[in-house]
Design an enzyme around this catalytic site. Sequence first.
Site, PDB file in Angstrom:
ATOM      1  N   GLU A 236      -1.014   1.304  -5.060  1.00  0.00           N
ATOM      2  CA  GLU A 236      -0.232   2.671  -4.856  1.00  0.00           C
ATOM      3  C   GLU A 236      -1.507   3.349  -5.490  1.00  0.00           C
ATOM      4  O   GLU A 236      -1.564   4.813  -6.125  1.00  0.00           O
ATOM      5  CB  GLU A 236       0.701   2.961  -6.363  1.00  0.00           C
ATOM      6  CG  GLU A 236       1.323   4.159  -6.373  1.00  0.00           C
ATOM      7  CD  GLU A 236       0.852   4.739  -7.602  1.00  0.00           C
ATOM      8  OE1 GLU A 236       1.236   6.016  -8.177  1.00  0.00           O
ATOM      9  OE2 GLU A 236       0.032   4.594  -8.426  1.00  0.00           O
ATOM     10  N   TRP A 237      -2.917   3.057  -5.856  1.00  0.00           N
ATOM     11  CA  TRP A 237      -3.924   3.632  -6.651  1.00  0.00           C
ATOM     12  C   TRP A 237      -4.371   4.330  -7.134  1.00  0.00           C
ATOM     13  O   TRP A 237      -4.671   5.259  -7.902  1.00  0.00           O
ATOM     14  CB  TRP A 237      -4.414   4.594  -5.380  1.00  0.00           C
ATOM     15  CG  TRP A 237      -4.253   4.345  -3.750  1.00  0.00           C
ATOM     16  CD1 TRP A 237      -4.930   3.148  -3.440  1.00  0.00           C
ATOM     17  CD2 TRP A 237      -4.022   4.911  -2.834  1.00  0.00           C
ATOM     18  NE1 TRP A 237      -4.460   2.753  -1.932  1.00  0.00           N
ATOM     19  CE2 TRP A 237      -4.173   4.169  -1.941  1.00  0.00           C
ATOM     20  CE3 TRP A 237      -3.033   6.178  -2.650  1.00  0.00           C
ATOM     21  CZ2 TRP A 237      -3.488   4.459  -0.288  1.00  0.00           C
ATOM     22  CZ3 TRP A 237      -3.272   6.925  -1.596  1.00  0.00           C
ATOM     23  CH2 TRP A 237      -2.750   6.129  -0.086  1.00  0.00           C
ATOM     24  N   GLY A 238      -3.001   4.248  -8.337  1.00  0.00           N
ATOM     25  CA  GLY A 238      -3.131   4.775  -9.828  1.00  0.00           C
ATOM     26  C   GLY A 238      -2.705   6.215  -9.631  1.00  0.00           C
ATOM     27  O   GLY A 238      -2.898   6.835 -11.134  1.00  0.00           O
TER      28      GLY A 238
ATOM     29  N   ASP B 123       1.073  -1.302  -0.260  1.00  0.00           N
ATOM     30  CA  ASP B 123       0.378   0.162   0.164  1.00  0.00           C
ATOM     31  C   ASP B 123       1.022   1.157  -0.124  1.00  0.00           C
ATOM     32  O   ASP B 123       1.812   0.913  -0.179  1.00  0.00           O
ATOM     33  CB  ASP B 123      -1.195   0.079   1.037  1.00  0.00           C
ATOM     34  CG  ASP B 123      -2.299   0.903   1.007  1.00  0.00           C
ATOM     35  OD1 ASP B 123      -2.781   1.097  -0.257  1.00  0.00           O
ATOM     36  OD2 ASP B 123      -3.051   0.042   2.074  1.00  0.00           O
TER      37      ASP B 123
ATOM     38  N   GLU C 217       0.173   7.779  -9.822  1.00  0.00           N
ATOM     39  CA  GLU C 217       1.228   7.994 -10.558  1.00  0.00           C
ATOM     40  C   GLU C 217       1.385   7.030 -12.007  1.00  0.00           C
ATOM     41  O   GLU C 217       2.442   6.841 -12.701  1.00  0.00           O
ATOM     42  CB  GLU C 217       2.706   7.835 -10.078  1.00  0.00           C
ATOM     43  CG  GLU C 217       2.760   8.747  -8.783  1.00  0.00           C
ATOM     44  CD  GLU C 217       4.489   9.721  -8.693  1.00  0.00           C
ATOM     45  OE1 GLU C 217       5.451   9.817  -9.555  1.00  0.00           O
ATOM     46  OE2 GLU C 217       4.297  10.140  -7.376  1.00  0.00           O
TER      47      GLU C 217
ATOM     48  N   ASP D  72     -10.324   2.987  -3.572  1.00  0.00           N
ATOM     49  CA  ASP D  72     -10.960   1.666  -3.601  1.00  0.00           C
ATOM     50  C   ASP D  72     -12.234   1.870  -4.238  1.00  0.00           C
ATOM     51  O   ASP D  72     -13.078   2.458  -4.240  1.00  0.00           O
ATOM     52  CB  ASP D  72     -10.986   1.767  -1.779  1.00  0.00           C
ATOM     53  CG  ASP D  72      -9.273   2.248  -1.551  1.00  0.00           C
ATOM     54  OD1 ASP D  72      -8.625   2.090  -1.450  1.00  0.00           O
ATOM     55  OD2 ASP D  72      -9.549   1.384   0.705  1.00  0.00           O
TER      56      ASP D  72
HETATM   57  C1  GAL Z   1      -6.357   1.294   1.216  1.00  0.00           C
HETATM   58  C2  GAL Z   1      -6.287   0.150   0.250  1.00  0.00           C
HETATM   59  C3  GAL Z   1      -7.425  -1.201   0.753  1.00  0.00           C
HETATM   60  C4  GAL Z   1      -7.208  -1.601   2.019  1.00  0.00           C
HETATM   61  C5  GAL Z   1      -6.879  -0.752   2.927  1.00  0.00           C
HETATM   62  C6  GAL Z   1      -6.740  -0.668   4.027  1.00  0.00           C
HETATM   63  O1  GAL Z   1      -5.251   2.207   1.112  1.00  0.00           O
HETATM   64  O2  GAL Z   1      -6.350   0.740  -0.970  1.00  0.00           O
HETATM   65  O3  GAL Z   1      -6.954  -1.940  -0.684  1.00  0.00           O
HETATM   66  O4  GAL Z   1      -5.872  -2.324   1.484  1.00  0.00           O
HETATM   67  O5  GAL Z   1      -5.906   0.673   2.323  1.00  0.00           O
HETATM   68  O6  GAL Z   1      -6.145   0.173   5.467  1.00  0.00           O
END
Ligand code: GAL
Length: 385
Positions: free
Chosen positions: A182-184, A149, A186, A204
């Site tokens: 890394e949530w896309g 993460d 970069e 998410d």
């Molecule tokens: C977010 C991640 C989620 C989950 C969460 C846990 O950053 O995108 O899939 O892992 O953290 O705290």
Amino acid sequence: MKTIWVFLFALLCYQAESAGFNGLGQTPQMGWNNFNHFPVGIHEQIIRETADAIITTGLSKLGYVYVNIDDRWANLDRDSQGNLVANSTTFPSGIKALADYVHSKGLKIGIYSDAGNQTCAKTQPGSLGYEEQDANIFASWGIDYLKYDNCHNEGVDTKQRYTKMSKALNKTGRSIFYSLCEWGQEDPATWGPKIANSWRTTGDIHDDWHRMTSTADKNDKWASYAGPGGWNDPDMLEVGNGKMSTEEYRSHFSIWALMKAPLLLGCDIRSMSPETVEIITNEEVIQVNQDSLGVQGKKVSKKGKLEVWAGPLSNKRYTFILWNRSPESASITAKWKDIGPSDDSVFKARDLWNHSDLQDTFQGSLTSTVDSHACKMYILTPSSS
Ligand code: GAL
């Protein structure tokens, strides 16, 4: 002669590259992760019982083999040697014992860490600055998969942080699937394939129709970067978590399968409704996801909220989805010119949710009526084969 050797060398390099950086993930990963159903309150008994249920429900035989633990498994403090330690209240047996249990069932186990100082839930330390030490302890416990993460990263260069863990995992000598989270932010699709097996392209997902459809659209943009060894990840499945209708969940599962997204279940496997089971065990749809060609299908046409998503499959076949995102039932047409084959090609068609072959053959297009928020999914096979 020299030219031939140069050509062969280039071909070898290309193949090594296209097979991914560590040889894992030749098809998208399949399994389960606790976060969508148990964002908090995870403990080792749930993991054990989920592993049991993946076997008894027959899910493992369909390819769902990873049992992945998300955030909140560790103590906030490292031990005196700086090692991560499992939370003594919720994971009293420790991760090694849990990994042994999961392995004894023929399954694989995944764990979570963060490329920052603390994880997103702020309940456990991150791996920034501890990459080798943490990779080594994961390997010593028998971990097969790391979700990594991006919280509390102190502004340190993203590629540098994610590459460091990639190298550390490789150095352990254990095969560990590496999933970037890394949530896309970069554009990880552009650099992920060299260091990882999958990379999140979005924030998410939520158990919500609008969030699910917009997540699919965001992931679609990166289709050309996916392939054997490295996949775009629009986040885990919400099928069975209760806030979408059966047809919405069917759409969610179908589109994720066609996009070659990871099929990581996010419901409580121990208590699934018959509708959930019917959706996630559709072998024909799973085969589209796991097809050896490994090409991500994409949105190929859109008329208002009526969409066609499609992609090629092995053996000169194609798959496509008629997706009705509008509030009313509607007729949708898939045209060959949008899907790929030449207009005059003739195909047999199979409906993957009805599990039946259509009686006619089709040339140029196929039209069907689709209910609101529902989809129909097909495979086209050349009619001569
Ligand atoms: C977010 C991640 C989620 C989950 C969460 C846990 O950053 O995108 O899939 O892992 O953290 O705290």
